[in-house]
Scaffold this active site. Structure first.
Site, PDB file in Angstrom:
ATOM      1  N   PRO A  87       0.810  -1.223   0.000  1.00  0.00           N
ATOM      2  CA  PRO A  87       0.000   0.000   0.000  1.00  0.00           C
ATOM      3  C   PRO A  87       0.844   1.274   0.000  1.00  0.00           C
ATOM      4  CG  PRO A  87      -0.918  -1.595   1.526  1.00  0.00           C
ATOM      5  CD  PRO A  87       0.397  -2.155   1.057  1.00  0.00           C
ATOM      6  N   CYS A  88       0.341   2.273  -0.728  1.00  0.00           N
ATOM      7  CA  CYS A  88       1.129   3.486  -0.942  1.00  0.00           C
ATOM      8  C   CYS A  88       0.638   4.684  -0.143  1.00  0.00           C
ATOM      9  CB  CYS A  88       1.099   3.859  -2.426  1.00  0.00           C
ATOM     10  SG  CYS A  88      -0.542   4.371  -3.025  1.00  0.00           S
ATOM     11  N   GLN A  89      -0.537   4.579   0.505  1.00  0.00           N
ATOM     12  CA  GLN A  89      -1.184   5.784   1.034  1.00  0.00           C
ATOM     13  C   GLN A  89      -0.313   6.587   1.986  1.00  0.00           C
ATOM     14  OE1 GLN A  89      -2.526   2.783   0.818  1.00  0.00           O
ATOM     15  NE2 GLN A  89      -4.687   2.844   0.236  1.00  0.00           N
TER      16      GLN A  89
END
EC number: 2.1.1.37
Length: 382
Positions: A72-74
């Site tokens: 995940p990049c958030q």
């Protein structure tokens, strides 16, 4: 055929890019809706839908040649909250890495590891997160390096992404797989700064991975647009007028220039807040903006088709978004628009994975399979 594990698998876009040269032994994602899409396209024989922290090494079959992780990049995104690898979402990297360490303890560490994330992973928390990743990879006996690859070299979408590749230090490397100095095509200034911050084992393990530039013909944005989309409706004249009214003079002039063209022009629009005012910003350069996950109205990309006095607009369709990710039209998408857009906005661009596989991953895997068949001892790479 070579084998791999696919973590944070989403709808299996890494699997689509790796293609028939690679056999998936295990796939994992925490999202039930993404798992449903994965199952619809690939079956569920190797699929596990659960939090990565609940996956154990014993769940992973056999010895895989590679582990792919588009984590995940958030928390790493330039638009995120800055939590980095300490964040709840991007911190899932550590759950993934614990599995790699556990596999290593059992003597079945994957020969290669590939991580994919946003550009912000290079710079988040002043580069500390990238340094932690590089140190973790090097500590498990891998060579490590990164490349920043923009989908714009493969498809009409602006989507720069960081690819970090770890290769077991005892494997042979094809001479063409790395360079002695940064390659400007894949190693921008931010990558060089990230490398310069490394020290000790991580610095010694660094390699400037390099692949050739794509020479295949590029599709045009116009060729990907649906005339009669099923997932979205064309805006009313009033809604299109509202979009035009939201444009600053610079962007309104872009529409006027498109109207002066003799042929239909396709533009893409994102809504952004400038000085407290929401604006519609359009581009007619034949490139779509980066697809995002739908967190609100401004995250959804709009297309505008201009032909003389005719101006039409609507949300980009889910099939158009899939085409911008390099997925074929027989790829099964979720029926709900937001689910499809979320799946695609979180995904990895298929032709980029194909390119990496063809020019880096497969050559390494093939070279070392040949060596092992000959019974040769693999020297530590120089």
């Amino acid at each position: 055929m070579h084998s791999f594990y696919e973590f944070f698998a989403g709808g299996g876009m890494a699997r689509a890019g790796l293609g028939s040269d690679w056999q998936c032994l295990f796939a994992n994602d925490i999202s039930a809706s993404k798992g449903h899409s994965y199952k619809a396209n690939w079956g569920d024989e190797h699929l596990s839908v659960k939090d990565i922290y609940n996956v154990q090494a014993k769940d992973l079959p056999a010895n895989a040649d590679m582990a792919w992780g588009s984590f995940p990049c958030q928390d790493l995104s330039l638009a995120g909250d800055g939590a980095g690898l300490e964040g709840e979402r991007s911190g899932a990297f550590w759950g993934f890495w614990k599995l790699i360490c556990d596999l290593d303890a059992e003597g079945r560490k994957p020969k290669m590891v590939v991580l994919e994330n946003v550009f912000g992973a290079l710079t988040s928390r002043d580069g500390k997160d990238f340094e932690l990743i590089a140190k973790a990879i090097a500590s498990q006996g891998y060579l490590v390096g990164g490349m920043l690859i923009d989908a714009i070299h493969f498809l009409p979408q602006s989507r720069p992404r960081l690819f970090i590749v770890g290769v077991d230090a005892h494997l042979k490397l094809p001479e063409f797989s790395h360079t002695h100095t940064p390659n400007p095509a894949w190693h921008p200034a931010a990558m060089i700064r990230a490398h310069n911050r490394l020290s000790g084992e991580a610095k010694a393990a660094w390699r400037w991975w390099s692949v050739p530039q794509n020479e295949k013909p590029l599709l045009t944005l116009e060729s990907l647009i649906e005339t009669h989309p099923q997932s979205v409706q064309w805006h009313s004249e009033k809604e299109t007028r509202q979009l035009l009214d939201m444009m600053a003079p610079l962007h309104r002039r872009k529409v006027l220039a498109a109207q002066a063209s003799k042929s239909p022009r396709v533009g893409t629009i994102y809504k952004r807040t400038r000085d407290g005012v929401q604006r519609a910003e359009v581009r007619f350069d034949g490139i779509a903006g980066c697809l995002r996950t739908p967190g609100g109205g401004s995250s959804r990309q709009t297309i505008m088709v201009v032909h003389g006095n005719s101006i039409k607009s609507r949300l980009i369709s889910s099939r158009e978004a899939a085409r911008l990710m390099g997925l074929p039209d027989d790829y099964k998408l979720p029926e709900k628009y937001n689910e499809a857009y979320h799946l695609l906005g979180d995904g990895v661009v298929v032709p980029v994975v194909q390119h990496l596989s063809q020019h880096l991953l497969l050559p390494i895997a093939q070279l070392n399979r040949l060596s092992s068949h000959q019974g040769q001892k693999l020297p530590r790479a120089a």
